[in-house]
Structures are given as C-alpha cells and as structure tokens.
Design a protein around this motif. Structure first.
Motif, short mmCIF file in Angstrom:
data_model
loop_
_atom_site.label_atom_id
_atom_site.label_comp_id
_atom_site.label_asym_id
_atom_site.label_seq_id
_atom_site.Cartn_x
_atom_site.Cartn_y
_atom_site.Cartn_z
N GLU A 167 0.84 -1.21 0.00
CA GLU A 167 0.00 0.00 0.00
C GLU A 167 0.87 1.26 0.00
O GLU A 167 0.61 2.22 -0.74
N GLN A 201 -5.86 -1.59 -1.82
CA GLN A 201 -6.18 -0.61 -0.78
C GLN A 201 -5.68 0.77 -1.16
O GLN A 201 -6.35 1.78 -0.94
N ALA A 202 -4.47 0.83 -1.74
CA ALA A 202 -3.90 2.12 -2.15
C ALA A 202 -4.75 2.76 -3.25
O ALA A 202 -5.00 3.98 -3.23
#
Length: 324
Positions: A167, A201-202
C-alpha cells in the motif's frame, strides 16, 4: 555395501524421516508397535547412528538448520547475518543450505537436518507448495520471507508486512502522478494475495477504480515476465508498474526498453543499490532482512524451550525509498 541411513529406512518403510528418528531414539508421538518394527528393521539392515547424532539429545544439540533460496543474494545474506547474531547470544550452532527455489532440494535439506536431529529449523519456503505439517513432524520451525502457500494452516513465521508495504509503495507511485498502475505479481499464492490486497487498498484510498486487467502473474521461472510486461504496458496502457519482487524487475525493465519507459514510474518490493544508477526513478521497499533474521531465531528459541503454545506470525514493516 553402502551405509544404511535414516533416510533409507524411511524410503523402505514409507514412513517419514522424523518418524524413523523418533522410533530409533525412543521419543514420544509414535506407537510402541511401530517403534519395534522400525528398530527390528534397522537392526536387520545393520543401521548405526553417526557419531554426531549419537551424542545428541532433544534440546541439547544447540544446532539450528537454516534453509534459504540462495547463500549469495543480498536478502539471504542479511537474514543469515541476523540469525547468526541472535544465535551467538544463545550459543546455538548454525547450519546453512541454499536450495535455489527447488522444492526437491528443500525437502532433501529438511530430511537431512531431521536426520541430524537439529533442535529446530528456519526455512524460507520455496514457491512449490507441499505438506510441511507431515514433513516436519512437530520439529520447531519458523518460516521467513514468505508464509507456506497453504494459508489454511497456521505456522510460526517472521515476514515483511506485505499489505502495508504494498500500500505504501503504490501510494508513492500515485503521488508521483501514476493513475493506471499495473501489478506484475508472483505466483506465491499467499504472499502474492497480501501484496495485491495492499495494492488495491492504495487504489481505493486514492479514488482509483480497480481494474482486474491490470493484474498479471509471473511463472516461477520468470519466462513469461516480458510477455506480461507487454500486456500491461501496450494492451492495458499502464503508466506505472508495481513489481512484486526484484527478480521480476530485471526482465520487466528489459522489455520496457522497447517502449518509452522513461515516462513510466516503477515500484519494486525489495531494494537494490544499483537502482540508484538508473536514469529514471525507481521507488522500492527495503525489507528489514537483518531484523527478520534476528526475530526468527528469537522466536525459534522460544519454540524450542516450549514457551509458545500457538502459532505466532510476526510482521515487520519495510522502509519506503522514494527516488526522484
């Protein structure tokens, strides 16, 4: 006639090396009848323990067996240095072997260590999954670098925090202007899934919609990396590549030279000094290799002493190196 070994007895009987060793040394965890069968066969074939094994008692050998992919790559040498430093504090002797991601060599190394009755094992598992529970037969073991591929079974392990590291790295690529980031992942199923989770997620945090077409996988032998790189750069029009480890980066970079790669942004898990020499910036995550070695030995020592009753997974954070 060649000397009869524990491995030979295991081959003849179909039982594991650990089972044969337990029987010949009158250890628990094996039935009396099975012990007698093994001892009778050993006597018939003329088995004699080697002098080193003769003097070893459980918990008294003070010897640890370590299995890594290579004895020369930067990650492994740093890990081994950490293991050795922590081992010296506890008067453990170390045995090291490199297996070059070959599961047959890894299995043979485990058998050899068990035959020598080491107190415990530290293993960087290869990419090919097999039944470690059956193979290790209760031997105190800590896995490093990556978890065994079977995520349904809990093992003791010390690894990079793959989710947060991925991430952090992808967020850095986004901050540099990348909007369509291709992930070239490995086939190491569990670790690969964690790095993909961090990647996704990033993207979510940046408000970038995830596109399954921007995620591809390399084979163990890396022979398809150039093809997968073309898939991401040409077909998917990616403006950045997130490469799950540095073994993928070199063939990917070779393929990118056919295109206008200097406009691309690269991110790699694991760092190499030669990245500083490139004419374009490469962001990377530097693994805490030395610390992984130290923590793995400390965890293994607790296992050997019986201080840990349930599997423990230690995750260490990596360091972002953002080159401009």
């Amino acid at each position: 006639m060649s000397k009869v070994t524990i491995k030979e007895l295991a081959r003849i009987t179909g039982w594991s090396v650990a089972t044969i060793s337990r029987a010949l040394n009158d250890k628990d965890g094996i039935s009396v009848s099975k012990k007698e069968k093994i001892k009778k066969l050993a006597k018939k074939l003329g088995y004699h323990p080697n002098q080193n094994a003769r003097s070893i008692k459980l918990g008294k050998s003070k010897t640890i067996g370590v299995i890594v992919s290579s004895l020369s790559d930067v990650f492994s040498t740093d890990v081994m240095s950490g293991i050795e430093a922590a081992a010296n504090e506890r008067n453990f002797k170390m045995l090291f072997v490199g297996v070059d991601e070959d599961f047959q060599r890894e299995r043979e190394a485990i058998d050899n260590y068990l035959e020598s009755q080491v107190d415990g094992l530290i293993i960087a598992p290869c990419m090919t999954p097999f039944d470690y529970t059956k193979l290790l037969q209760g031997t105190p073991t800590v896995f490093i670098d990556r978890d065994p591929s079977d995520a349904t079974i809990k093992f003791n392990s010390v690894c990079l925090d793959n989710v947060n590291s991925a991430e952090t790295l992808v967020t850095d690529l986004i901050n540099k202007g990348a909007r369509r980031i291709g992930l070239l992942n490995t086939v190491v199923s569990y670790s690969a899934s964690l790095r993909e989770r961090g990647y996704r997620q990033a993207l979510k945090m940046a408000g970038i919609k995830f596109d399954p077409g921007t995620v591809v996988y390399s084979w163990n032998n890396k022979k398809n990396v150039e093809q997968m790189t073309r898939q991401l750069v040409v077909n998917q029009h990616c403006d950045a590549l997130f490469l799950a480890d540095n073994s993928i980066f070199i063939p990917a970079l070779r393929k990118c030279q056919e295109y206008d790669y200097q406009k691309m942004v690269f991110g790699v898990i694991d760092d190499c000094n030669w990245y500083d020499l490139l004419k374009f910036p490469v962001s990377s995550i530097k693994q805490p290799s030395y610390e992984i070695g130290i923590e793995s030995l400390r965890l293994l020592a607790k296992l050997i002493e019986g201080k840990i009753k349930s599997p423990s997974s230690i995750r260490l954070g990596g360091t972002l190196i953002s080159r401009k």
